[in-house]
Scaffold this motif. Structure first.
Motif, short mmCIF file in Angstrom:
data_model
loop_
_atom_site.label_atom_id
_atom_site.label_comp_id
_atom_site.label_asym_id
_atom_site.label_seq_id
_atom_site.Cartn_x
_atom_site.Cartn_y
_atom_site.Cartn_z
N GLY A 175 0.84 -1.19 0.00
CA GLY A 175 0.00 0.00 0.00
C GLY A 175 0.87 1.24 0.00
O GLY A 175 1.77 1.38 -0.83
N LYS A 176 0.66 2.13 0.96
CA LYS A 176 1.47 3.34 1.06
C LYS A 176 2.73 3.13 1.91
O LYS A 176 3.56 4.03 2.02
CB LYS A 176 0.63 4.48 1.65
CG LYS A 176 -0.53 4.91 0.76
CD LYS A 176 -1.28 6.08 1.37
CE LYS A 176 -2.42 6.53 0.46
NZ LYS A 176 -3.18 7.67 1.04
N ASN A 177 2.84 1.94 2.49
CA ASN A 177 3.97 1.66 3.37
C ASN A 177 5.17 1.18 2.54
O ASN A 177 5.12 0.11 1.94
CB ASN A 177 3.57 0.60 4.40
CG ASN A 177 4.67 0.33 5.40
OD1 ASN A 177 5.55 1.17 5.62
ND2 ASN A 177 4.64 -0.84 6.01
N VAL A 178 6.22 1.96 2.50
CA VAL A 178 7.43 1.60 1.77
C VAL A 178 8.32 0.77 2.71
O VAL A 178 8.86 1.29 3.68
CB VAL A 178 8.19 2.84 1.27
CG1 VAL A 178 9.43 2.42 0.49
CG2 VAL A 178 7.27 3.71 0.42
N VAL A 179 8.46 -0.52 2.41
CA VAL A 179 9.19 -1.43 3.29
C VAL A 179 10.65 -1.57 2.89
O VAL A 179 11.53 -1.61 3.74
CB VAL A 179 8.51 -2.82 3.31
CG1 VAL A 179 9.25 -3.78 4.23
CG2 VAL A 179 7.06 -2.68 3.76
N LEU A 180 10.91 -1.63 1.59
CA LEU A 180 12.28 -1.71 1.07
C LEU A 180 12.53 -0.52 0.14
O LEU A 180 11.74 -0.26 -0.76
CB LEU A 180 12.51 -3.02 0.32
CG LEU A 180 12.33 -4.31 1.12
CD1 LEU A 180 12.56 -5.52 0.23
CD2 LEU A 180 13.24 -4.36 2.34
N LYS A 181 13.66 0.15 0.36
CA LYS A 181 13.94 1.39 -0.37
C LYS A 181 15.26 1.26 -1.14
O LYS A 181 16.33 1.44 -0.57
CB LYS A 181 14.02 2.57 0.61
CG LYS A 181 12.83 2.71 1.53
CD LYS A 181 13.09 3.74 2.63
CE LYS A 181 11.93 3.83 3.60
NZ LYS A 181 12.23 4.76 4.72
N ASP A 182 15.16 0.90 -2.41
CA ASP A 182 16.33 0.96 -3.29
C ASP A 182 17.52 0.16 -2.75
O ASP A 182 18.63 0.68 -2.60
CB ASP A 182 16.73 2.42 -3.51
CG ASP A 182 17.58 2.59 -4.76
OD1 ASP A 182 17.52 1.72 -5.64
OD2 ASP A 182 18.33 3.58 -4.83
#
Length: 267
Positions: free
Chosen positions: A28-35
């Motif tokens: 959803g709007k929750n970014v769990v892994l970032k790049d």
């Protein structure tokens, strides 16, 4: 384990066995892994540590696409397995996974649990090689029994998982994954569901498999185990790799303030 092994492994070879490039995962709007980007080479033992909610297990589950990434690449055997057009089940055959909750089939015996995947997946190939179904099934059975002997549970071959202790179930789950002769083993907090007295027997088995040269990626809260087994430690925080290095570099001389804060709380 000698940490100089980090330098003498096949990490200088030209091509990693797993290459993660710009991996992203959202719920959803929750970014769990970032790049996230990292390379894993044959023979490495990567141990991932970090606080709950840092993205460790999600990262591990993305490596064999149990969670579909929202961006980036996961190159395994020269194939981007994050590509939706790829038949991920073919590639999962070469990537064993051990879960927190064992995931054994309760309606099958211990022996049947270990035999199921290799027999189901490779029986067509065996037939093409001229093996009769009964012959190949017996081959799978003997291999499963050998694995049970290895962990001292041959007497449990005809028992059902419900009769086993937690430590026994997890050891069976590990050799079930090994029965497929994977190129990489993934462990998602393999001792978190165990009673404290059962943790040691599972960790000892993982150490044995590590010493045999298996490439591993392990998410764990067992810091002593991480120090002993890892060739490289990855510390994750808030969906990114905040720090990585040899066990002595990360545990004894952390550079990131968040790493220091985490280690002060758990060591």
């Amino acid at each position: 384990m000698n940490e100089n092994k980090f330098d003498t492994l096949e990490i200088n070879c030209k091509k990693p066995i797993l290459s993660v490039k710009n991996l992203k995962k959202t719920f959803g709007k929750n970014v769990v892994l970032k790049d996230i980007s990292t390379d894993i080479y044959k023979g490495e033992k990567i141990v991932i540590v970090g606080a709950s909610g840092s993205g460790k297990s999600t990262f591990l589950r993305c490596l064999n696409c149990l969670e579909d990434p929202n961006g980036g690449q996961i190159i395994f055997d020269d194939v981007d397995i994050a590509d939706p057009k790829v038949n991920i089940n073919v590639h999962r055959q070469n990537m064993g996974m051990v879960f927190q909750q064992f995931n054994l089939f309760n309606n099958k015996t211990v022996l049947e649990n270990i035999m199921l995947s290799p027999y189901t997946i490779y029986k067509k190939k065996a037939k093409k090689e001229g093996k009769k179904p009964k012959e190949f099934k017996e081959e799978c059975r003997q291999n499963a029994l050998a694995l049970l002997r290895r962990i001292g549970l041959e007497d449990k071959a005809n028992a059902y998982p419900s009769t086993l202790s937690g430590g026994q179930k997890q050891r069976v789950a590990i050799v079930r994954a090994l029965a497929m002769n994977p190129k990489v083993m993934l462990f998602d907090e393999p001792t978190s569901a165990l009673d404290p007295e059962m943790v040691g027997e599972v960790l000892n088995l993982i150490k044995e498999v590590a010493d045999e040269g298996m490439t591993m990626v392990i998410v764990t809260h067992e810091m002593g185990f991480a120090r002993e087994v890892a060739t490289r430690v990855i510390f994750m925080d808030d969906g990114v790799i905040a720090e990585e290095g040899t066990p002595s570099e990360v545990f004894d001389n952390p550079q990131n303030p968040r790493t220091k804060q985490f280690l002060n709380a758990v060591l």
